[in-house]
Design a protein around this motif. Structure first.
Motif, PDB file in Angstrom:
ATOM      1  N   GLU A  24       0.816  -1.216   0.000  1.00  0.00           N
ATOM      2  CA  GLU A  24       0.000   0.000   0.000  1.00  0.00           C
ATOM      3  C   GLU A  24       0.850   1.267   0.000  1.00  0.00           C
ATOM      4  O   GLU A  24       0.419   2.288  -0.520  1.00  0.00           O
ATOM      5  N   ARG A  74      -7.180  -8.963  -9.591  1.00  0.00           N
ATOM      6  CA  ARG A  74      -8.141  -7.898  -9.891  1.00  0.00           C
ATOM      7  C   ARG A  74      -8.418  -7.071  -8.649  1.00  0.00           C
ATOM      8  O   ARG A  74      -8.431  -5.833  -8.684  1.00  0.00           O
ATOM      9  N   LYS A  75      -8.665  -7.740  -7.531  1.00  0.00           N
ATOM     10  CA  LYS A  75      -8.910  -7.027  -6.278  1.00  0.00           C
ATOM     11  C   LYS A  75      -7.677  -6.235  -5.870  1.00  0.00           C
ATOM     12  O   LYS A  75      -7.783  -5.091  -5.432  1.00  0.00           O
ATOM     13  N   CYS A  77      -5.441  -4.936  -7.788  1.00  0.00           N
ATOM     14  CA  CYS A  77      -5.364  -3.737  -8.636  1.00  0.00           C
ATOM     15  C   CYS A  77      -6.277  -2.637  -8.100  1.00  0.00           C
ATOM     16  O   CYS A  77      -5.886  -1.469  -8.028  1.00  0.00           O
ATOM     17  N   ASP A  78      -7.491  -3.008  -7.724  1.00  0.00           N
ATOM     18  CA  ASP A  78      -8.410  -2.030  -7.165  1.00  0.00           C
ATOM     19  C   ASP A  78      -7.861  -1.414  -5.878  1.00  0.00           C
ATOM     20  O   ASP A  78      -7.925  -0.207  -5.677  1.00  0.00           O
ATOM     21  N   VAL A  79      -7.277  -2.256  -5.012  1.00  0.00           N
ATOM     22  CA  VAL A  79      -6.705  -1.749  -3.758  1.00  0.00           C
ATOM     23  C   VAL A  79      -5.530  -0.818  -4.061  1.00  0.00           C
ATOM     24  O   VAL A  79      -5.422   0.275  -3.479  1.00  0.00           O
ATOM     25  N   GLU A  81      -4.973   0.959  -6.641  1.00  0.00           N
ATOM     26  CA  GLU A  81      -5.446   2.210  -7.235  1.00  0.00           C
ATOM     27  C   GLU A  81      -6.302   3.025  -6.279  1.00  0.00           C
ATOM     28  O   GLU A  81      -6.731   4.129  -6.595  1.00  0.00           O
ATOM     29  N   THR A  83      -9.302   2.178  -5.268  1.00  0.00           N
ATOM     30  CA  THR A  83     -10.728   2.102  -5.576  1.00  0.00           C
ATOM     31  C   THR A  83     -11.415   0.914  -4.922  1.00  0.00           C
ATOM     32  O   THR A  83     -12.625   0.763  -5.041  1.00  0.00           O
ATOM     33  N   GLY A  84     -10.650   0.065  -4.253  1.00  0.00           N
ATOM     34  CA  GLY A  84     -11.248  -1.101  -3.612  1.00  0.00           C
ATOM     35  C   GLY A  84     -10.696  -1.301  -2.229  1.00  0.00           C
ATOM     36  O   GLY A  84      -9.501  -1.192  -2.002  1.00  0.00           O
TER      37      GLY A  84
END
Length: 85
Positions: A24, A74-75, A77-79, A81, A83-84
């Motif tokens: 992160e 996929r998850k 990538c969202d984290v 960015e 967005t997740g």
């Protein structure tokens, strides 16, 4: 480095399981996977990408993760960015 665990391959047992994390602090995906074999590495190294040097840099590696784990990157990538969660 603040790693956030995303998921682990549920089908590989207790040792050597492919795993997905997100750093992160850097916004990067961190993947643990099975080592590739020489044939796959050679195929990847020979693959031509416009504007990119051929081969695999000494500080890089080719790894494999099973297709059943697709939701985890996929998850991640969202984290990464933001967005997740």
């Amino acid at each position: 480095m603040a790693l956030r665990f995303i998921g682990i391959d549920p089908d590989t047992g207790q040792q050597g399981s492919p795993t997905v994390w997100v750093d992160e602090g850097k916004g990067e995906l961190v993947l643990q996977g099975w080592k590739s074999d020489e044939k796959l590495e050679a195929e990847c190294a020979a693959f031509e990408v416009p504007g990119h040097a051929p081969g695999i840099a000494p500080h890089e590696a080719v790894i494999r993760i099973p297709a059943r784990m697709v939701p985890m990157p996929r998850k991640a990538c969202d984290v990464a960015e933001g967005t997740g969660l």
